[in-house]
Design a protein around this motif. Sequence first.
Motif, mmCIF file in Angstrom:
data_model
loop_
_atom_site.group_PDB
_atom_site.id
_atom_site.type_symbol
_atom_site.label_atom_id
_atom_site.label_comp_id
_atom_site.label_asym_id
_atom_site.label_seq_id
_atom_site.Cartn_x
_atom_site.Cartn_y
_atom_site.Cartn_z
ATOM 1 N N GLU A 91 1.065 -1.267 0.107
ATOM 2 C CA GLU A 91 0.140 -0.107 -0.010
ATOM 3 C C GLU A 91 0.863 1.198 -0.003
ATOM 4 O OE1 GLU A 91 -3.217 0.057 -0.449
ATOM 5 O OE2 GLU A 91 -2.900 -2.211 -0.742
ATOM 6 N N ILE A 92 1.817 1.111 0.500
ATOM 7 C CA ILE A 92 2.804 2.475 0.695
ATOM 8 C C ILE A 92 3.489 2.457 -0.619
ATOM 9 C CG2 ILE A 92 4.974 3.320 1.526
ATOM 10 C CD1 ILE A 92 4.222 1.856 4.036
ATOM 11 N N ILE A 93 3.851 1.374 -1.248
ATOM 12 C CA ILE A 93 4.265 1.593 -2.644
ATOM 13 C C ILE A 93 3.342 1.964 -3.630
ATOM 14 C CG2 ILE A 93 5.190 0.137 -4.633
ATOM 15 C CD1 ILE A 93 6.449 -1.832 -2.562
ATOM 16 N N LYS A 94 2.261 1.731 -3.559
ATOM 17 C CA LYS A 94 1.076 2.311 -4.539
ATOM 18 C C LYS A 94 1.144 3.777 -4.194
ATOM 19 C CE LYS A 94 -1.693 -1.507 -4.824
ATOM 20 N NZ LYS A 94 -3.479 -2.263 -4.518
ATOM 21 N N VAL A 95 0.875 4.209 -2.869
ATOM 22 C CA VAL A 95 0.688 5.965 -2.873
ATOM 23 C C VAL A 95 2.204 6.434 -3.337
ATOM 24 C CG1 VAL A 95 0.575 7.368 -0.826
ATOM 25 C CG2 VAL A 95 -0.580 5.446 -0.714
ATOM 26 N N TYR A 96 3.388 5.872 -3.037
ATOM 27 C CA TYR A 96 4.596 6.416 -3.617
ATOM 28 C C TYR A 96 4.506 6.813 -5.051
ATOM 29 C CZ TYR A 96 9.609 7.111 -4.409
ATOM 30 O OH TYR A 96 10.791 7.746 -4.711
ATOM 31 N N ALA A 97 4.082 5.789 -5.839
ATOM 32 C CA ALA A 97 4.189 5.327 -7.200
ATOM 33 C C ALA A 97 3.247 6.521 -7.810
ATOM 34 C CB ALA A 97 3.666 4.017 -7.598
ATOM 35 N N LYS A 98 2.066 6.528 -6.964
ATOM 36 C CA LYS A 98 1.120 7.789 -7.498
ATOM 37 C C LYS A 98 1.664 9.104 -7.314
ATOM 38 C CE LYS A 98 -3.468 9.366 -6.989
ATOM 39 N NZ LYS A 98 -5.044 9.231 -6.261
ATOM 40 N N ALA A 99 2.562 9.366 -6.444
ATOM 41 C CA ALA A 99 2.964 10.672 -6.011
ATOM 42 C C ALA A 99 4.276 10.818 -7.051
ATOM 43 C CB ALA A 99 3.511 10.748 -4.422
ATOM 44 N N VAL A 100 4.878 9.836 -7.237
ATOM 45 C CA VAL A 100 6.162 9.984 -8.150
ATOM 46 C C VAL A 100 5.786 10.191 -9.407
ATOM 47 C CG1 VAL A 100 7.182 7.843 -8.626
ATOM 48 C CG2 VAL A 100 8.753 9.656 -8.340
ATOM 49 N N HIS A 101 4.555 9.565 -10.096
ATOM 50 C CA HIS A 101 4.190 9.859 -11.303
ATOM 51 C C HIS A 101 3.710 11.282 -11.437
ATOM 52 C CE1 HIS A 101 0.697 9.662 -14.265
ATOM 53 N NE2 HIS A 101 1.589 8.889 -14.802
ATOM 54 N N GLY A 102 2.916 11.785 -10.599
ATOM 55 C CA GLY A 102 2.406 13.007 -10.737
ATOM 56 C C GLY A 102 3.578 14.016 -10.693
ATOM 57 N N VAL A 103 4.840 13.710 -10.173
ATOM 58 C CA VAL A 103 6.042 14.571 -10.180
ATOM 59 C C VAL A 103 6.553 14.525 -11.729
ATOM 60 C CG1 VAL A 103 8.428 14.881 -9.657
ATOM 61 C CG2 VAL A 103 6.757 14.635 -7.767
ATOM 62 N N GLY A 104 6.666 13.166 -12.333
ATOM 63 C CA GLY A 104 7.083 13.135 -13.686
ATOM 64 C C GLY A 104 6.141 13.567 -14.746
ATOM 65 N N MET A 105 4.991 13.809 -14.772
ATOM 66 C CA MET A 105 4.107 14.388 -15.503
ATOM 67 C C MET A 105 4.361 15.986 -15.411
ATOM 68 S SD MET A 105 2.110 12.265 -17.168
ATOM 69 C CE MET A 105 3.774 11.476 -16.987
ATOM 70 N N GLU A 106 4.549 16.543 -14.300
ATOM 71 C CA GLU A 106 4.545 18.032 -14.115
ATOM 72 C C GLU A 106 6.095 18.537 -14.690
ATOM 73 O OE1 GLU A 106 4.820 21.422 -10.580
ATOM 74 O OE2 GLU A 106 4.683 19.045 -9.960
ATOM 75 N N ILE A 107 7.177 17.496 -14.408
ATOM 76 C CA ILE A 107 8.304 17.667 -15.034
ATOM 77 C C ILE A 107 8.353 17.585 -16.667
ATOM 78 C CG2 ILE A 107 10.696 16.825 -15.393
ATOM 79 C CD1 ILE A 107 10.448 15.548 -12.848
ATOM 80 N N ALA A 108 7.596 16.807 -17.098
ATOM 81 C CA ALA A 108 7.560 16.632 -18.571
ATOM 82 C C ALA A 108 6.533 17.760 -19.178
ATOM 83 C CB ALA A 108 6.636 15.350 -18.816
ATOM 84 N N GLY A 109 5.598 18.350 -18.328
ATOM 85 C CA GLY A 109 4.860 19.426 -18.727
ATOM 86 C C GLY A 109 5.911 20.761 -19.052
ATOM 87 N N LYS A 110 6.647 20.970 -17.844
ATOM 88 C CA LYS A 110 7.509 21.930 -17.787
ATOM 89 C C LYS A 110 8.614 21.933 -18.846
ATOM 90 C CE LYS A 110 6.726 23.171 -13.179
ATOM 91 N NZ LYS A 110 5.632 24.050 -13.359
ATOM 92 N N LEU A 111 9.244 20.816 -19.304
ATOM 93 C CA LEU A 111 10.106 20.474 -20.232
ATOM 94 C C LEU A 111 9.480 20.890 -21.396
ATOM 95 C CD1 LEU A 111 12.780 19.731 -21.457
ATOM 96 C CD2 LEU A 111 12.004 17.209 -21.532
ATOM 97 N N ALA A 112 8.035 20.449 -21.933
ATOM 98 C CA ALA A 112 7.523 20.791 -23.039
ATOM 99 C C ALA A 112 7.189 22.450 -23.059
ATOM 100 C CB ALA A 112 6.089 20.168 -23.268
ATOM 101 N N GLU A 113 6.919 23.031 -21.970
ATOM 102 C CA GLU A 113 6.799 24.338 -22.020
ATOM 103 C C GLU A 113 7.985 25.252 -22.273
ATOM 104 O OE1 GLU A 113 4.979 27.872 -18.962
ATOM 105 O OE2 GLU A 113 5.092 25.791 -18.362
ATOM 106 N N SER A 114 9.207 24.622 -21.658
ATOM 107 C CA SER A 114 10.438 25.382 -21.977
ATOM 108 C C SER A 114 11.194 25.187 -23.412
ATOM 109 C CB SER A 114 11.662 24.647 -21.024
ATOM 110 O OG SER A 114 11.845 23.427 -21.497
ATOM 111 N N LEU A 115 10.334 24.181 -24.110
ATOM 112 C CA LEU A 115 10.789 23.917 -25.535
ATOM 113 C C LEU A 115 10.043 24.686 -26.338
ATOM 114 C CD1 LEU A 115 11.767 20.057 -25.503
ATOM 115 C CD2 LEU A 115 13.512 22.066 -25.714
#
Length: 218
Positions: free
Chosen positions: A54-78
């Motif tokens: 259960e902890i792993i599921k919560v962590y995976a969801k949180a870090v996926h959100g970070v990944g999507m945010e980073i990807a979005g900011k990279l797309a914006e920077s380009l």
Amino acid sequence: MSEGGIPTIDIEDFPAQMGKLREACEKWGCFRLVNHKIPLTLMSWIEMGVECREIIKVYAKAVHGVGMEIAGKLAESLGIISSSGESEEIFRDWACQFRINKYNFTPETVGLSGVQMHTDSGFLTILQDDENNGGLEVMDNSTGEFLSVEPLPGSLVVNLGDMAAVWSNGRVSNVKHRVQCKKGEVRASIASFVLGPKERVEAPTQLVDSEHPRYMRL
């Protein structure tokens, strides 16, 4: 081995960090991420076993959100999108993967390679490294030498992969990296991968022009 450190990106300091993010992705293909909002208490189970489902599921969801945010900011920077909020349309259905790595290092393996030099095949990797036993090294593209990425508690390391180089039409680097055995102790790390789209990936039309012909497709 090169001295210094990889760039640090403060995710709370945008849009001020936009230029720094792009430069880090172009020159290094990696950076350290701070102020990512994943609670330290959630990150502290790195040495625990896979029974903490259960902890792993919560962590995976949180870090996926970070990944999507980073990807979005990279797309914006380009210049592909005008704000990172639009990234949902680009990255929403991209495949992701979560993996816990464990290295059974011993005194006899000190100085040897735990993982040979490579680039990741996906778009980006978010790594929570072992805070007590480092060993991650990335290549400095300006010198071809390896730089030790020392652990920093509470931070994450983001590596760009082959898919990012293709998607950006060669504008960002797919960082070469490896893991060396520094201590004869068990080393653990958590890697979260944003792999890429289900279909073939190619650079957005905004990144293709006469000076930048299409890099390649995967």
